[in-house]
Design a protein around this motif. Sequence first.
Motif, PDB file in Angstrom:
ATOM      1  N   ILE A  27       0.841  -1.204   0.000  1.00 14.00           N
ATOM      2  CA  ILE A  27       0.000   0.000   0.000  1.00 14.00           C
ATOM      3  C   ILE A  27       0.867   1.241   0.000  1.00 14.00           C
ATOM      4  O   ILE A  27       1.812   1.363   0.793  1.00 14.00           O
ATOM      5  CB  ILE A  27      -0.933   0.021   1.232  1.00 14.00           C
ATOM      6  N   TYR A  28       0.542   2.182  -0.891  1.00 15.04           N
ATOM      7  CA  TYR A  28       1.221   3.481  -0.927  1.00 15.04           C
ATOM      8  C   TYR A  28       0.187   4.565  -0.662  1.00 15.04           C
ATOM      9  O   TYR A  28      -0.864   4.601  -1.310  1.00 15.04           O
ATOM     10  CB  TYR A  28       1.869   3.721  -2.292  1.00 15.04           C
ATOM     11  N   SER A  29       0.486   5.425   0.297  1.00 13.40           N
ATOM     12  CA  SER A  29      -0.420   6.524   0.631  1.00 13.40           C
ATOM     13  C   SER A  29       0.265   7.856   0.379  1.00 13.40           C
ATOM     14  O   SER A  29       1.422   8.050   0.786  1.00 13.40           O
ATOM     15  CB  SER A  29      -0.827   6.456   2.111  1.00 13.40           C
ATOM     16  N   CYS A  30      -0.424   8.764  -0.291  1.00 19.14           N
ATOM     17  CA  CYS A  30       0.085  10.120  -0.429  1.00 19.14           C
ATOM     18  C   CYS A  30       0.044  10.776   0.944  1.00 19.14           C
ATOM     19  O   CYS A  30      -1.030  10.956   1.531  1.00 19.14           O
ATOM     20  CB  CYS A  30      -0.762  10.919  -1.422  1.00 19.14           C
ATOM     21  N   GLY A  31       1.205  11.108   1.453  1.00 19.30           N
ATOM     22  CA  GLY A  31       1.305  11.696   2.781  1.00 19.30           C
ATOM     23  C   GLY A  31       1.285  13.206   2.759  1.00 19.30           C
ATOM     24  O   GLY A  31       0.937  13.824   1.753  1.00 19.30           O
TER      25      GLY A  31
END
Length: 253
Positions: A27-31
Amino acid sequence: MSDVRLLDTLTAETRPLVPVDRETVRIYSCGPTVYGPAHIGNFRSFLFADLLVRYLRWRGFQVRWVMNITDIDDKIIKRANAAGESTRDLTDRYLARFLEDAETLRMTRPDVMPRATEHIEPIVSLIETLMEGGHAYRTDDGSIFFRIASWPSYGRLARLDPEQMRVGERVEADEYAKDDVRDFALWKGAKPGEPSWATSIGEGRPGWHIECSAMSMEQLGPSFDIHTGGVDLIFPHHEDEIAQSEAATGQQF
């Protein structure tokens, strides 16, 4: 575990979650962009990702969760210059504030929180690949833009007609000499009063969109399972990520 289903923005369908490698959900989340305190609306997106990660782990999935830190962009530079401090000092302070607030909200700490300024080399390498493939071009001021006309499927995530789209970047259309007003910056040529890096593609700094593609590839590989972020990022940010990532790798992003 196969009965876990999620709404896919790209297809507008609820689909079963089947990890690409059959083992770990990546999972990649825009932080956060750390130029000021994150407000509760920002945290809504981060806490959603946290809830998703917790649920998947509870269901028995192995999860690798990456949330990036944007620590170089136009807003950061403007705020740092106004305060008379370096962008690093400014971003360090607000990153610490973000982590304190996340802890107050009892948010899980992501497994990896890569900073854009610590990924200049993979960003440059990705841009070089796009230039070699004819998907990017250089302008007279040393900036490099993604050529949207080279990617016919651009706009499918947000369901937009490429011919009718607004400018896809956090700058005014006339700030750079683009071939097409829709094209977006991958690399911004050096300007007085702005941080820059000396690289094989010239002196400058990365654009916002390319940072996430490079960091996600570095941490999760060319393709992964879930990308989260606020709905306001679907276009242009996530749309641009898909185009530049797929154009570089030839794989579905």
